[in-house]
Design a protein around this motif. Structure first.
Motif, PDB file in Angstrom:
ATOM      1  N   ILE A   1      37.966  44.101  38.526  1.00 26.05           N
ATOM      2  CA  ILE A   1      37.105  45.115  39.158  1.00 26.05           C
ATOM      3  C   ILE A   1      37.866  45.801  40.291  1.00 26.05           C
ATOM      4  O   ILE A   1      37.871  47.041  40.418  1.00 26.05           O
ATOM      5  CB  ILE A   1      35.805  44.466  39.685  1.00 26.05           C
ATOM      6  N   THR A   2      38.509  45.014  41.120  1.00 26.59           N
ATOM      7  CA  THR A   2      39.228  45.560  42.280  1.00 26.59           C
ATOM      8  C   THR A   2      40.354  46.477  41.826  1.00 26.59           C
ATOM      9  O   THR A   2      40.523  47.590  42.345  1.00 26.59           O
ATOM     10  CB  THR A   2      39.799  44.401  43.124  1.00 26.59           C
ATOM     11  N   GLU A   3      41.132  46.023  40.847  1.00 28.55           N
ATOM     12  CA  GLU A   3      42.258  46.841  40.368  1.00 28.55           C
ATOM     13  C   GLU A   3      41.767  48.127  39.723  1.00 28.55           C
ATOM     14  O   GLU A   3      42.371  49.191  39.891  1.00 28.55           O
ATOM     15  CB  GLU A   3      43.101  46.033  39.382  1.00 28.55           C
ATOM     16  N   SER A   4      40.672  48.052  38.961  1.00 28.39           N
ATOM     17  CA  SER A   4      40.108  49.251  38.317  1.00 28.39           C
ATOM     18  C   SER A   4      39.697  50.277  39.367  1.00 28.39           C
ATOM     19  O   SER A   4      39.982  51.478  39.237  1.00 28.39           O
ATOM     20  CB  SER A   4      38.893  48.884  37.466  1.00 28.39           C
ATOM     21  N   PHE A   5      39.034  49.797  40.420  1.00 27.47           N
ATOM     22  CA  PHE A   5      38.601  50.732  41.461  1.00 27.47           C
ATOM     23  C   PHE A   5      39.804  51.334  42.195  1.00 27.47           C
ATOM     24  O   PHE A   5      39.824  52.539  42.488  1.00 27.47           O
ATOM     25  CB  PHE A   5      37.673  50.022  42.447  1.00 27.47           C
TER      26      PHE A   5
END
Length: 1141
Positions: free
Chosen positions: A876-880
């Motif tokens: 999730i963090t990397e996608s954002f």
């Protein structure tokens, strides 16, 4: 009283008003009074009396009001005042005297005494020298008087001529349109012959003369050119000065200007004789020849020097040019052709072949023939030169010789040269440049029709060059084929057969394919033939190579009018109709027996679905190529749509093959939905019923159709409904929602996101969707944002809920929420609404996701269930962060947004497992740093400057990243290595941006790198116990793990390496490095950089800085341990190796 007497009487101070009135009458064209007529009618005595009275009047008026006072006192005080009445009156009188004096020169007889006139001219000459700028008309009149005096050849003509020449020269530089003044300079050029070149008095004139060679107006003007040529014959010593001036200016001349300069040199040489000729040849022409040979090809003046020398080569038909070239080249050219330096050989090869043949016309024919034979042997040897650049130049030169002298050379020599080029150099495996040069230069030979019979036999051996692994060779080969076709030297298909050309057309690049189509266009699209023949050729081409056919018709619009393209489309339609017995006209196919015509009947064609599909694909390609023309001609578009629309339903029924369906759907998208009613009605239904795992090829064409028909709102509504229905909701809300659904279809969120991906990934569909306005898009954006709840439920639960959408779907929706926000911010928002939305998502990630990122434990004995949430949190963090990077990349992020995202990056890295997101954080740092330019930070000392603050944060985050990498390498070496390797692309890009800054705060990035590398290497050196273990590293592989990664990134780029070495110098010079081991660590780093061959200048500077510190430790050398002594000695040795690079 007669006019003569009245005018004579008026010429005195007492009657000055009458004098001025007479002058005014002369200037008035309507009045009969003319000073020249009056003077011609005057007897000699009366003229002398007039001149004496004029001299007296001039003396009196100048004594009363000298020129120094004409402009008033304002000039001294830096002001410009209006001329006074007295000054105006004085100027008018002086102007009148000048006019009468000038006219007097015109009527002056040979035996007339002119002492009074001489006195007047002297006084006016003195006035001219001291005239203020404001009196330009009077200056022009006195200037004309001086010029007339010079032309008349009277006493003191040298003095007045010099002044006239000097003033004209000055004015030719000042005036916006100096043509007339340059012409006057040329008329006065003989004045120079009376001037002493060595005199200090004439230094100012000499400077102005040299300035003429800086002025395009003088160089381009015919009279200016004559004058510049004349300057070469003024004084022998002046020739070298002129030549030096031109050489200094050569870099700044344009190509046309250089041609003018070359012409000036040539004309000066042609007119010169004796000592002047010798100087021009030795000091100028031969100097250019030497520079053309010895200058580096990268020199900014090399091309200009070549241009000047080539001008002389092109004038070989002029008398004495051959002899001059022979004499001047003889002492320098032949040595240069065998020089060790390849650039010298390459340059001299061009000159040698361009000026071929060299001979002295005064020698005997036998001697001339012998010399030319030697030159031909030299040319053949140059084709075998070991360096490819020389061979390429020799190829060009030999081809020029063959084109120019084909009929003069013996057939055996011609054959030897041609075979050498075609059989050997065209297949030179060591250099694509040489192979390319052969084909480029053969086009020069083809210009000579006498070469065609021989080349017709030799060129077919080159056919496989079409498949050369170098694109530029293939392009050159095709250019040669087009030349063969243009000059009709041979049939191009005999040189390279059609199958080879079509095979290459099918797979090659745009540049190559375009040329093949140029070559084949008339063969497969004979514009002068009937439309049936066009269609037959099309079928033939498809049968020969379907892929080549598609490529061919992509470029067809370049060679013919849109009308012909549409005619071909309609002809193909008739053929397709005949296949399904619709409007069948059997003559469309069967009545052609011409070359390249199709042999298949309609019935057979109908069974061959591969050909039918290819024909449909050709129609789509042709329609797309003329789409702009059809939009501009509404009638033609309606007609074409009607023709195809009337048969589309039959086509869909008859041609059910999957390959045929794709072009049919594309054809339908070109037409309005009313033209294909049966198909258009079912498109939305097909999209609703599509399986969730459908491949993009199954729905992409349908989505394009929907958008092209202006129905993008329908598909957007479907996507929104599916995504909404798939969200977890209360039972009541769910049952209420189901009442609204017209067609009962299960919600397919994965397919909805796939549709959304396609819509926003293609420009045409994206524009249609964004044109719908904010309301439906904002609704979709809100729905996508709600999928965060699904993600959170997956994060917070250990078991997967059966009614919830999958993790992959939720994560994909989360990504699209950010991307859609970026599109809306760019296209539909005047404020920062959607940036604010992204900032809220950043806060959500920090509050809800990062706590799960910290759940990972380093204890491997932990059960797997506790560590499951952690990978999802990282995803999730990397996608954002990826979405944020894209927002910054396209320039949508403002100061606030950058600050918020950097804050999130800091929180991520501070979390326990935040190091996993390092590859995603580094691109953020790069884009933030890239959004500022070094000049934006005007006050680096100002700590409150927003740029300084933001970049300070970037620098701090980078330092934290390096610390985390070092920590992971210590705790878990294998995982640390994988993490470092995944961070390499981000590190590389970030350092490329950071090296642009030579001051704080981003210069701190290189301080961090330097400190980490030195500390890691120092730690290793301190652990050494035996002197034998002290080894100087030779490559990055010999360095510790983190240093190995960082140095490999640094050494990828010359600018980054230079910035790193600059930091080494700064750190060492600041005496922050205090002991021998640290200096040795630095020298180990420098040794690695030395072996990489990077930045020698920066390397030496760093070595000098280290040397100054290292010698301080020489004093304590005797008391050192064996290991320290070996470290010191190896450091000194390494230092000396670097300093002696």
């Amino acid at each position: 009283m007669s006019k003569r007497e009245a005018f004579l009487e008026a010429t005195c101070k007492e009657n000055v008003e009458d004098f001025l009135r007479f002058i005014q009458l002369h200037k008035d064209k309507a009045e009969p009074f003319d000073v020249e007529e009056v003077l011609q009618e005057m007897p000699r005595e009366q003229r002398e009396a007039l001149w004496r009275r004029l001299a007296s009047l001039l003396q009196d008026i100048l004594l009363e009001f000298p020129p120094e006072r004409w402009e008033g006192r304002g000039e001294e005080e830096g002001m410009q005042e209006e001329p006074t009445a007295d000054s105006k009156h004085t100027v008018a009188v002086v102007d009148g005297v000048t006019l009468v004096s000038t006219v007097s020169l015109q009527v002056l007889q040979d035996d007339d005494p002119y002492s009074p006139l001489l006195e007047i001219t002297r006084r006016l000459h003195d006035v001219l020298v001291s005239l203020p700028v404001s009196e330009a008309p009077l200056q022009n009149h006195i200037h004309a008087l001086c010029e007339a005096w010079w032309k008349k050849g009277l006493q003191e003509k040298e003095r007045f001529g010099r002044t006239a020449f000097f003033v004209s020269l000055q004015k030719s530089f000042i005036l916006k349109k100096p043509g007339a003044e340059i012409q006057r300079v040329w008329r006065l050029h003989d004045v120079l012959l009376s001037l002493d070149y060595t005199s200090e008095e004439n230094k100012q004139i000499i400077d102005l003369l040299l300035q003429c060679f800086h002025r395009p107006a003088h160089i381009r003007n015919d009279d200016g050119k004559r004058f510049l040529v004349f300057l070469f014959s003024w004084n022998v010593n002046f020739i070298w000065v002129i030549h030096g001036t031109i050489k200094n200016q050569l870099e700044f001349y344009s190509k046309p200007m250089t041609t003018h300069i070359a012409e000036i040199y040539f004309r000066a040489w042609k007119k010169a004789s004796g000592e002047f000729l010798e100087k021009i040849e030795s000091l100028c022409i031969q100097d250019f020849m030497q520079n053309a040979i010895f200058l580096h090809r990268s020199s900014p003046v090399h091309s200009k020097v070549r241009q000047i020398v080539s001008y002389f080569h092109m004038r070989k038909d002029c008398r004495n040019v051959d002899k001059m070239l022979y004499n001047l080249y003889r002492p320098i050219l032949w040595k240069a052709l065998s020089a060790p330096n390849f650039e010298v050989r390459a340059n001299s090869t061009l000159l040698f072949t361009e000026a071929f043949p060299f001979y002295d016309p005064s020698e005997s024919n036998e001697k001339i023939d012998e010399n030319i034979q030697k030159q031909l042997d030299t040319a053949m040897n140059l084709l075998d030169d070991p360096h490819p650049t020389v061979r390429s130049n020799a190829t060009l030169g030999v081809c020029k010789i063959l084109a120019k002298c084909w009929e003069l050379l013996p057939p055996t020599i011609i054959t030897d040269f041609a075979k050498k080029l075609v059989a050997e150099l065209a297949a030179d495996s060591s250099s694509p440049d040489v192979r390319c040069s052969v084909f480029k230069c053969l086009t020069i030979v083809l210009d000579n029709a006498l070469s065609h019979p021989l080349l017709e036999k030799l060129l077919p051996t080159l056919k496989y060059s079409l498949h050369d692994n170098s694109e530029k060779v293939r392009i050159a080969f095709l250019d040669m084929l087009m030349k063969v076709k243009a000059v009709r030297a041979a049939k191009f298909w005999d040189v390279c057969n059609m199958d080879h050309l079509l095979a290459r057309l099918a797979i090659d690049s745009h540049s190559v394919s375009k040329r093949i189509v140029d070559l084949l266009f008339k063969s497969f699209f004979p514009v002068n033939e009937s439309e049936k023949e066009w269609c037959n050729r099309c079928i033939t081409l498809i049968q020969m190579n379907p892929m080549a056919a598609r490529k061919f018709y992509q470029f067809a619009y370049r060679h013919t009018a849109p009308t012909n393209i549409i005619k071909l489309m309609l002809a193909i339609r008739r053929v397709l109709n005949s296949c399904i017995q619709v409007d069948c006209d059997m003559t469309d196919i069967n009545d052609s027996n011409k070359e390249n015509s199709a042999q298949a009947s309609p019935a057979l064609l109908g069974k061959d679905m591969a050909i039918v599909s290819s024909l449909l694909e050709v129609v789509v390609i042709l329609w797309r190529s003329v789409s702009k023309a059809l939009k501009q001609n509404e009638e033609a578009q309606k007609y074409t749509c009607a023709k195809f629309g009337s048969v589309m339903s039959k086509y869909f029924q008859a041609f059910e093959d999957e390959r045929a369906t794709v072009p049919l759907i594309q054809l339908a998208s070109f037409m309005p939905p009313t033209a294909v009613p049966m198909f258009s009605c079912g498109v939305m239904s097909r999209l609703r019923r599509m399986d969730s795992g459908a491949a993009p090829t199954q729905y992409s064409q349908l989505l394009d159709c929907i958008c092209s028909w202006g129905q993008a709102a329908n598909i957007l509504e479907l996507i929104t409904d599916w995504l909404t229905d798939s969200l977890p909701k209360k039972d009541k809300a769910t049952s209420g929602r189901k009442v609204c659904i017209m067609e009962t279809v299960e919600a397919k969120p994965d397919l909805a996101l796939a549709y959304l991906e396609h819509l926003f990934s293609h420009t045409s569909t994206r524009e249609k969707v964004l044109a719908l306005g904010p309301k439906p898009l904002k609704q979709l954006h809100t729905v996508l944002g709600n999928w965060k709840l699904v993600l959170y439920s997956h994060l917070s639960s250990t078991t997967e809920h059966p009614k919830h959408a999958s993790v992959e779907t939720a994560l994909n929706a989360f990504k699209h929420h950010g991307r859609l926000g970026a599109h809306l911010q760019h296209n539909l928002s005047d404020g920062r609404d959607y940036l604010l939305s992204l900032e809220h998502v950043a806060a959500w990630v920090a509050d809800r996701v990062l706590p799960f990122l910290a759940k990972r434990s380093d204890d491997d004995s932990e059960d797997s269930e506790k560590s499951q949430p952690q990978p999802l949190a990282a995803e999730i963090t990397e996608s954002f962060l990826t979405v944020c990077r894209d927002v910054l990349l396209v320039g949508l992020g403002d100061e606030t947004f950058r600050g918020q995202i950097l804050h999130l990056c800091s929180l991520i890295l501070l979390s326990e497992a935040g190091y996993l997101c390092i590859p995603a954080v580094l691109p953020i740092l790069k884009e933030v740093a890239n959004s500022y330019a070094p000049e934006d930070s005007k006050e680096p000392e100002n700590q409150e400057d927003p740029t300084t603050v933001i970049l300070g944060v970037v620098s701090n985050i980078f330092q934290k990243i390096i610390e985390l990498l070092a920590r992971r390498l210590r705790k878990d070496p294998e995982e640390g290595k994988q993490l470092c390797h995944s961070a390499v692309p981000g590190l590389t890009d970030f350092l490329q941006v950071a090296q642009l800054w030579d001051r704080a705060p981003l210069s701190g990035v290189f301080s961090t790198l330097f400190a980490v590398i030195v500390v890691e290497k120092r730690h290793l050196l301190q652990k050494i116990e035996h002197p034998e273990a002290v080894i100087i590293p030779e490559s990055v592989d010999d360095m510790p793990p983190l240093s190995r990664i960082l140095l490999s990134v640094i050494l990828k780029s010359q600018p980054v390496t230079s910035a790193f070495l600059a930091e080494v110098c700064t750190s060492v010079d600041s005496e922050a490095i205090g002991n021998l081991v640290e200096l040795a660590a630095i020298l180990h780093v420098l040794a690695v950089i030395k072996h990489a061959g990077q930045s020698k200048a920066g390397l030496k500077s760093a070595a000098v800085s280290v040397q100054q510190q290292l010698y301080k430790h020489a004093v304590t050398f005797a008391d050192s341990t064996d290991v320290q002594r070996v470290i010191y000695e190896s450091s000194v040795k390494t230092l000396n190796e670097i300093l002696h690079l």
